[in-house]
Write a protein that holds these residues in place. Structure first.
Motif, short mmCIF file in Angstrom:
data_model
loop_
_atom_site.label_atom_id
_atom_site.label_comp_id
_atom_site.label_asym_id
_atom_site.label_seq_id
_atom_site.Cartn_x
_atom_site.Cartn_y
_atom_site.Cartn_z
N ALA A 171 0.44 -0.92 -0.55
CA ALA A 171 0.32 -0.59 -0.24
C ALA A 171 0.80 1.22 0.32
O ALA A 171 1.72 1.35 0.32
CB ALA A 171 -0.63 -0.20 1.36
N ARG A 172 0.26 2.49 -1.14
CA ARG A 172 1.14 3.46 -0.46
C ARG A 172 0.86 4.21 0.34
O ARG A 172 -0.68 3.48 1.66
CB ARG A 172 0.59 4.44 -1.25
N VAL A 173 0.99 4.97 1.04
CA VAL A 173 1.26 5.63 2.50
C VAL A 173 -0.57 5.89 2.64
O VAL A 173 -1.55 6.24 3.38
CB VAL A 173 2.17 6.17 3.13
N SER A 174 -0.77 7.00 1.26
CA SER A 174 -2.21 7.26 1.44
C SER A 174 -3.14 6.71 1.63
O SER A 174 -4.26 6.39 1.90
CB SER A 174 -2.67 8.43 0.04
N GLU A 175 -2.82 4.93 0.79
CA GLU A 175 -3.96 4.20 1.02
C GLU A 175 -3.89 3.26 2.42
O GLU A 175 -4.84 3.28 2.73
CB GLU A 175 -3.65 3.45 0.31
N LEU A 176 -2.53 2.92 3.05
CA LEU A 176 -2.26 2.58 4.18
C LEU A 176 -3.50 3.57 5.78
O LEU A 176 -3.86 2.70 6.49
CB LEU A 176 -1.51 2.79 4.88
N ILE A 177 -4.08 4.80 5.58
CA ILE A 177 -4.19 5.21 6.10
C ILE A 177 -5.33 5.51 6.28
O ILE A 177 -6.72 6.19 7.27
CB ILE A 177 -3.62 6.78 6.59
N GLN A 178 -6.27 4.65 4.88
CA GLN A 178 -7.75 4.18 5.22
C GLN A 178 -7.79 2.62 5.59
O GLN A 178 -9.51 2.38 5.41
CB GLN A 178 -8.23 5.09 3.17
#
Length: 267
Positions: A125-132
């Motif tokens: 996951a990209r970090v922007s996806e991780l936090i979702q």
């Protein structure tokens, strides 16, 4: 100029990072030129080339081209500069350092950060996806996200991580909602993750240059190809539009290249 453009960007359902990046480029142009003309656009491109890396130049040009489209001047769009791709991957955390890092975090009870790097490295996951990611996604075993073009990207959570993650969430008495929160109970920011990972790298004597969120996404890709040589499947898992983007993971890191050269060349 920027207000109307911002409205256009938000109507296009672009990410917050993209909106901010595009607005920055337009404001930067505005600070130097009071009018949008072809000669000014060309001058801006020359200035960018003189002051920024090719990757950043193209990011700014992409923003300006988007702006030109929004004002009906698509015929003025600027061609991108060529980015010479390196023959090796730089600053990717090694599998040994990743294993050492997660073991240190687990040993010291830093379970939040243990799971940050576990989810990054085990899902790609990209970090922007991780936090979702939410508890519900961990329970389900995957999270479905849609790109700006409406394309579905499914991020799988491997069984071992799913089981371990659910045990951690049960211990925290968390039954729903986002799993990566800050001390105020709000979703942690990508910047907050990046900053803390650097501090933890220093604590455990790992080179901070290889400890950043995207490094673990690179680690996912490298480790996947070492165990399953299916680059088309990896491209899907990574959410790459083109398999050509994924091919970089067939390359060695600079450290790996040096090790092979030292061990093979004896003449």
């Amino acid at each position: 100029m920027t207000e109307e453009f911002e409205r256009h960007l938000r109507e296009s359902n672009l990410s917050e990072n993209t909106v901010a990046s595009y607005l920055f480029a337009v404001k930067q142009y505005q600070e130097q030129y009071n009018k949008v003309t072809q000669s000014n656009l060309k001058a801006y491109k020359v200035w960018l080339i003189e002051n920024y890396s090719p990757k950043t130049v193209n990011l700014r040009l992409r923003a300006m081209n988007c702006y030109l489209e929004s004002i009906g001047k698509a015929e003025w769009k600027l061609p991108f500069v060529r980015v010479q791709q390196k023959a090796f991957l730089e600053n990717v955390i090694s599998e040994a350092d990743y294993t050492y890092f997660k073991n240190c975090l687990k040993r010291d009870g830093e379970m939040f950060w243990y799971f940050v790097i576990r989810f990054l490295a085990a899902t790609g996951a990209r970090v922007s996806e991780l936090i979702q990611i939410k508890v519900e996604h961990v329970r389900l075993g995957h999270i479905d996200l849609y790109s700006k073009g409406g394309k579905l990207r499914r991020i799988y959570i491997p069984r071992a991580l799913q089981d371990e993650g659910l045990s951690w969430l049960t211990e925290k008495n968390q039954e729903s909602g986002f799993i990566f929160l800050n001390k105020y109970g709000d979703r942690i920011t990508t910047r907050g993750i990046s900053g803390q990972l650097k501090k933890l790298a220093v604590r455990y004597n790992i080179d901070p240059a290889v400890v950043y969120p995207h490094s673990f996404r690179h680690r996912f890709a490298k480790s996947f190809l070492e165990r399953c040589n299916d680059i088309a499947f990896l491209a899907d898992l990574m959410g790459h539009e083109s398999i050509e983007t994924t091919r970089i993971y067939l390359r060695k890191t600079a450290t790996e290249q040096r090790t092979i050269v030292d061990s093979v060349i004896d003449w």
